[in-house]
Scaffold this motif. Structure first.
Motif, PDB file in Angstrom:
ATOM      1  N   LYS A   3      93.593 126.944  87.428  1.00 36.78           N
ATOM      2  CA  LYS A   3      94.437 127.025  88.614  1.00 36.78           C
ATOM      3  C   LYS A   3      95.894 126.931  88.197  1.00 36.78           C
ATOM      4  CE  LYS A   3      95.043 127.029  93.096  1.00 36.78           C
ATOM      5  NZ  LYS A   3      94.307 126.438  94.148  1.00 36.78           N
ATOM      6  N   LEU A   4      96.676 127.953  88.492  1.00 34.72           N
ATOM      7  CA  LEU A   4      98.097 127.911  88.182  1.00 34.72           C
ATOM      8  C   LEU A   4      98.748 126.799  88.998  1.00 34.72           C
ATOM      9  CD1 LEU A   4      98.953 131.695  88.249  1.00 34.72           C
ATOM     10  CD2 LEU A   4      98.773 130.248  86.242  1.00 34.72           C
ATOM     11  N   THR A   5      99.676 126.104  88.394  1.00 34.18           N
ATOM     12  CA  THR A   5     100.331 124.984  89.076  1.00 34.18           C
ATOM     13  C   THR A   5     101.744 125.330  89.457  1.00 34.18           C
ATOM     14  OG1 THR A   5     101.034 124.077  86.992  1.00 34.18           O
ATOM     15  CG2 THR A   5      98.917 123.312  87.840  1.00 34.18           C
ATOM     16  N   ASP A 261     101.619 134.863  83.147  1.00 37.57           N
ATOM     17  CA  ASP A 261     102.867 134.431  83.787  1.00 37.57           C
ATOM     18  C   ASP A 261     103.343 133.083  83.239  1.00 37.57           C
ATOM     19  OD1 ASP A 261     105.013 134.536  85.566  1.00 37.57           O
ATOM     20  OD2 ASP A 261     103.897 133.562  87.178  1.00 37.57           O
ATOM     21  N   PRO A 262     103.580 132.985  81.909  1.00 36.47           N
ATOM     22  CA  PRO A 262     103.945 131.688  81.323  1.00 36.47           C
ATOM     23  C   PRO A 262     105.257 131.118  81.840  1.00 36.47           C
ATOM     24  CG  PRO A 262     104.328 133.479  79.766  1.00 36.47           C
ATOM     25  CD  PRO A 262     103.568 134.064  80.916  1.00 36.47           C
ATOM     26  N   ASN A 263     106.159 131.954  82.328  1.00 38.08           N
ATOM     27  CA  ASN A 263     107.441 131.472  82.829  1.00 38.08           C
ATOM     28  C   ASN A 263     107.471 131.310  84.343  1.00 38.08           C
ATOM     29  OD1 ASN A 263     108.195 133.508  80.308  1.00 38.08           O
ATOM     30  ND2 ASN A 263     109.256 131.549  80.256  1.00 38.08           N
ATOM     31  N   GLN A 264     106.321 131.513  84.983  1.00 32.23           N
ATOM     32  CA  GLN A 264     106.183 131.346  86.436  1.00 32.23           C
ATOM     33  C   GLN A 264     107.189 132.191  87.217  1.00 32.23           C
ATOM     34  OE1 GLN A 264     106.128 126.958  86.924  1.00 32.23           O
ATOM     35  NE2 GLN A 264     103.973 127.237  87.405  1.00 32.23           N
ATOM     36  N   ALA A 284     103.075 142.187  86.314  1.00 30.25           N
ATOM     37  CA  ALA A 284     103.419 142.020  84.911  1.00 30.25           C
ATOM     38  C   ALA A 284     104.710 141.238  84.754  1.00 30.25           C
ATOM     39  CB  ALA A 284     103.559 143.388  84.241  1.00 30.25           C
ATOM     40  N   SER A 285     104.811 140.501  83.662  1.00 31.40           N
ATOM     41  CA  SER A 285     105.989 139.703  83.358  1.00 31.40           C
ATOM     42  C   SER A 285     106.551 140.132  82.011  1.00 31.40           C
ATOM     43  CB  SER A 285     105.618 138.215  83.324  1.00 31.40           C
ATOM     44  OG  SER A 285     106.725 137.427  82.935  1.00 31.40           O
TER      45      SER A 285
END
Length: 406
Positions: A3-5, A261-264, A284-285
């Motif tokens: 779950k993305l936070t 999406d590591p940088n949110q 995409a990021s």
């Protein structure tokens, strides 16, 4: 499954139904507008992690690895300012369409992991991507336009030895398509490159292994001059290899573990499809280089993006979002957005002072008839639609997502 936070800087409450029956989260912090009062139509206003989870897999990891690689692949203007037109393609399968079917066995046997391809030309109507499948009839039609172009495909393999075998195999299989007409050539300063051309035809192909990477370059010039072709290949290698040296290779396990999406950035983007899976066209990021690979129409914004410290970009279902250095930089970017003769000022969404809308008067442009931009803190987001009211609602919903994702 993970779950993305989202870090919440605002107190979240589920209040106030909109006229369409949906709800908008969030309350206004001091000095901020109350997003519950915005006309968002039927668009969602929650961060993507509220309605979708990312599943780790090798296939999804391949897409994320291609995005990562895109940030280290040259744009046309990095090789020569005349290469102002271009396109891209991600490689997330063992048999990529951008590579001729003749060389697919070399990719499969050596276990290609992923890749990224960029096509660049000095003529808008020409696409080097169209030549990749080996359609000679189409290639002849394209060459009549006498373009100067290069197509670069960068692929990663499990290790350096495998990459070298793949490069050798690609060259041999491609050469054998017409062994009685092709001849091998040398690329200046690159003794390890495998290259060949067909005398009398104004194009050339070269393949080079570089660590775990393999570079496959196809170039073309108006007239069939061998030295001109090899010099162009050299220029592409010269521009690309230093970029790859800054990108550590990935193992198959590393590919699976890449974060989505590591940088949110995408967490803060309007997502009307409510889908969080990686997709180079729709979700995409990127950093600046990768973003411009996918949005060549925004190359004229490159200097402004650099000036405002824009470092992360997200594409989300017909919209995109940009993270800048700070709030003031974001305001400067908003002011510099949609500037030029192609744009006519249109009504912005009511109650959002940090927003602007335009009508696009260029029928050949990639932007739909109406486009809006909103700024929230250090972020600027763009939305578009064929109807102004819809563009305004998208912009309002996007602003609400930005506020609700803090």
């Amino acid at each position: 499954m993970r779950k993305l936070t989202t870090s919440l800087a605002l107190a979240i409450s589920l209040l106030a139904a909109a006229g369409c029956g949906s709800t908008i989260d969030g309350v206004a912090a001091p000095g901020e507008i109350d997003v519950r009062q915005l006309d968002i139509g039927q668009y969602p206003t929650d961060p993507v992690s509220e309605f979708s989870e990312y599943s780790y897999s090798f296939q999804s990891g391949r897409a994320l690895a291609a995005m990562r690689l895109a940030d280290h692949v040259v744009l046309g203007e990095d090789v020569d300012p005349k290469f102002t037109f271009g396109s891209f393609q991600a490689i997330t399968s063992d048999t990529p369409l951008v590579m001729s079917k003749a060389v697919h066995p070399a990719l499969e046997e050596n276990r290609i992991l992923f890749g990224f391809a960029t096509g660049n030309s000095d003529i808008q109507e020409f696409s080097s991507m169209a030549l990749a499948p080996g359609d000679e009839a189409l290639a002849d039609i394209m060459r009549v336009r006498k373009p100067t172009y290069f197509g670069l495909t960068v692929m990663q393999f499990p290790d350096a030895a495998t990459a070298e075998r793949a490069a050798t195999g690609i060259e041999q299989l491609d050469f054998d398509v017409a062994p009685d007409q092709n001849i091998r050539v040398a690329v200046p300063d690159y003794a390890g490159a495998h290259a060949h051309w067909r005398p009398g035809v104004a194009s050339m192909v070269a393949t080079l292994a570089h660590g775990s990477y393999v570079l496959n370059v196809q170039v073309g010039v108006p007239e069939p001059e061998e030295n001109t072709l090899t010099e162009l290949i050299k220029k592409v290698f010269d521009a690309e290899l230093p970029r790859l040296d800054k990108l550590p290779a990935l193992s198959p396990v590393d590919v699976v573990k890449l974060p989505n999406d590591p940088n949110q950035v995408l967490e803060r983007a309007l997502n009307p499809k409510q889908l969080a899976g990686p997709d180079l066209n729709n979700f995409a990021s990127f950093g600046l280089q990768g973003f411009l690979q996918t949005r060549r129409d925004l190359l004229n914004m490159r200097d402004l993006y650099t000036k405002v410290g824009a470092d992360r970009f997200g594409t989300s279902w017909d919209s995109y979002i940009i993270r800048t250095r700070d709030d003031d930089a974001a305001k400067e970017l908003l002011e510099g957005t949609f500037v030029g003769d192609a744009f006519q000022v249109a009504d912005a969404p009511s109650n959002i002072p940090t927003s602007k809308c335009v009508e696009n008067k260029d029928p050949k442009g990639s932007i739909k008839r109406f486009a809006c931009a909103v700024q929230y803190r250090r972020y600027v987001a763009h939305v578009q639609s064929h109807q102004l009211s819809d563009a305004q609602q998208r912009a309002a919903a996007q602003y609400a997502v930005l506020a609700n994702s803090q």
